[in-house]
Design a protein around this motif. Structure first.
Motif, PDB file in Angstrom:
ATOM      1  N   ASP A  87       0.833  -1.211   0.000  1.00 45.60           N
ATOM      2  CA  ASP A  87       0.000   0.000   0.000  1.00 45.60           C
ATOM      3  C   ASP A  87       0.865   1.257   0.000  1.00 45.60           C
ATOM      4  O   ASP A  87       0.548   2.237  -0.694  1.00 45.60           O
ATOM      5  CB  ASP A  87      -0.915   0.033   1.231  1.00 45.60           C
ATOM      6  CG  ASP A  87      -2.056  -0.969   1.162  1.00 45.60           C
ATOM      7  OD1 ASP A  87      -2.379  -1.447   0.058  1.00 45.60           O
ATOM      8  OD2 ASP A  87      -2.623  -1.272   2.238  1.00 45.60           O
ATOM      9  N   GLN A  88       1.939   1.255   0.781  1.00 46.46           N
ATOM     10  CA  GLN A  88       2.834   2.419   0.844  1.00 46.46           C
ATOM     11  C   GLN A  88       3.546   2.630  -0.490  1.00 46.46           C
ATOM     12  O   GLN A  88       3.679   3.762  -0.963  1.00 46.46           O
ATOM     13  CB  GLN A  88       3.850   2.261   1.979  1.00 46.46           C
ATOM     14  CG  GLN A  88       3.222   2.246   3.358  1.00 46.46           C
ATOM     15  CD  GLN A  88       2.344   3.467   3.601  1.00 46.46           C
ATOM     16  OE1 GLN A  88       2.770   4.598   3.406  1.00 46.46           O
ATOM     17  NE2 GLN A  88       1.111   3.234   4.010  1.00 46.46           N
ATOM     18  N   GLU A  90       2.416   1.601  -3.361  1.00 47.91           N
ATOM     19  CA  GLU A  90       1.376   2.018  -4.300  1.00 47.91           C
ATOM     20  C   GLU A  90       1.177   3.532  -4.260  1.00 47.91           C
ATOM     21  O   GLU A  90       1.096   4.179  -5.314  1.00 47.91           O
ATOM     22  CB  GLU A  90       0.061   1.322  -3.975  1.00 47.91           C
ATOM     23  CG  GLU A  90      -1.082   1.789  -4.874  1.00 47.91           C
ATOM     24  CD  GLU A  90      -2.382   1.108  -4.550  1.00 47.91           C
ATOM     25  OE1 GLU A  90      -2.713   0.121  -5.228  1.00 47.91           O
ATOM     26  OE2 GLU A  90      -3.070   1.572  -3.610  1.00 47.91           O
ATOM     27  N   LYS A  91       1.116   4.105  -3.079  1.00 49.22           N
ATOM     28  CA  LYS A  91       0.955   5.560  -2.964  1.00 49.22           C
ATOM     29  C   LYS A  91       2.077   6.287  -3.697  1.00 49.22           C
ATOM     30  O   LYS A  91       1.839   7.273  -4.396  1.00 49.22           O
ATOM     31  CB  LYS A  91       0.937   5.982  -1.490  1.00 49.22           C
ATOM     32  CG  LYS A  91      -0.324   5.587  -0.764  1.00 49.22           C
ATOM     33  CD  LYS A  91      -0.239   5.967   0.709  1.00 49.22           C
ATOM     34  CE  LYS A  91      -1.416   5.389   1.476  1.00 49.22           C
ATOM     35  NZ  LYS A  91      -1.316   5.624   2.910  1.00 49.22           N
ATOM     36  N   ARG A  92       3.301   5.783  -3.547  1.00 47.91           N
ATOM     37  CA  ARG A  92       4.453   6.435  -4.193  1.00 47.91           C
ATOM     38  C   ARG A  92       4.379   6.339  -5.712  1.00 47.91           C
ATOM     39  O   ARG A  92       4.603   7.325  -6.404  1.00 47.91           O
ATOM     40  CB  ARG A  92       5.757   5.846  -3.680  1.00 47.91           C
ATOM     41  CG  ARG A  92       6.009   6.211  -2.221  1.00 47.91           C
ATOM     42  CD  ARG A  92       7.372   5.823  -1.748  1.00 47.91           C
ATOM     43  NE  ARG A  92       8.386   6.562  -2.488  1.00 47.91           N
ATOM     44  CZ  ARG A  92       9.646   6.173  -2.586  1.00 47.91           C
ATOM     45  NH1 ARG A  92      10.067   5.087  -1.978  1.00 47.91           N
ATOM     46  NH2 ARG A  92      10.512   6.892  -3.270  1.00 47.91           N
ATOM     47  N   LEU A  94       1.772   5.892  -7.601  1.00 44.28           N
ATOM     48  CA  LEU A  94       0.669   6.715  -8.108  1.00 44.28           C
ATOM     49  C   LEU A  94       1.044   8.188  -8.111  1.00 44.28           C
ATOM     50  O   LEU A  94       0.733   8.920  -9.058  1.00 44.28           O
ATOM     51  CB  LEU A  94      -0.601   6.470  -7.287  1.00 44.28           C
ATOM     52  CG  LEU A  94      -1.209   5.065  -7.407  1.00 44.28           C
ATOM     53  CD1 LEU A  94      -2.375   4.905  -6.444  1.00 44.28           C
ATOM     54  CD2 LEU A  94      -1.636   4.764  -8.838  1.00 44.28           C
ATOM     55  N   ASN A  95       1.750   8.646  -7.071  1.00 43.47           N
ATOM     56  CA  ASN A  95       2.218  10.035  -7.029  1.00 43.47           C
ATOM     57  C   ASN A  95       3.248  10.332  -8.112  1.00 43.47           C
ATOM     58  O   ASN A  95       3.386  11.477  -8.538  1.00 43.47           O
ATOM     59  CB  ASN A  95       2.795  10.372  -5.656  1.00 43.47           C
ATOM     60  CG  ASN A  95       1.724  10.561  -4.618  1.00 43.47           C
ATOM     61  OD1 ASN A  95       0.590  10.873  -4.928  1.00 43.47           O
ATOM     62  ND2 ASN A  95       2.081  10.346  -3.356  1.00 43.47           N
TER      63      ASN A  95
END
Length: 129
Positions: A87-88, A90-92, A94-95
């Motif tokens: 999840d962490q 994934e956030k990166r 996507l950013n």
């Protein structure tokens, strides 16, 4: 079986080699090296060499199609031992400009994304022993 050759590079066609090399460098490490605007190499630390070459009129693959303009290739990237770690990551990604294509956590150990040029790649969870 004896080796005939060894892999030198995985080469990715794209409209902007420098931008795509920077995208992957942010994810897997390394520093893009540009021979010119049409060819950029990224030596992944402890990994393969990725090369990005300009392709005028590049048409992104359409995942998960298998008939016309199929995925062409994809990268599987180990992203953590737990879904929380993934999840962490994934956030990166996507950013950084990735786009989520498939996120199912049932029996699968991966999620599918598209890089900024449209190539699919997977963030994979590495199950513990």
């Amino acid at each position: 079986m004896p080796r005939v050759a060894r892999v030198r590079s995985v080469v990715v066609d794209c409209p902007d080699p420098r931008a795509l090399a920077r995208f992957y460098a942010e994810i897997v490490g390394g520093e893009p090296e540009s021979e010119d605007a049409d060819w950029v190499v990224l030596q992944v630390p402890d990994g393969p060499r990725l090369a990005f070459q300009r392709s005028e009129g590049h048409t992104p693959p359409e995942w998960p199609r298998s008939d016309r303009n199929a995925q062409q290739f994809h990268l599987d990237l180990d992203a953590g031992a737990t879904w929380d770690e993934v999840d962490q990551v994934e956030k990166r990604v996507l950013n950084l400009g990735a786009r989520l294509l498939k996120r199912e956590e049932g029996d699968e150990d991966f999620r599918v994304y598209a890089d900024p040029a449209g190539h699919p790649f997977c963030l994979c969870v590495i199950p513990g022993d």
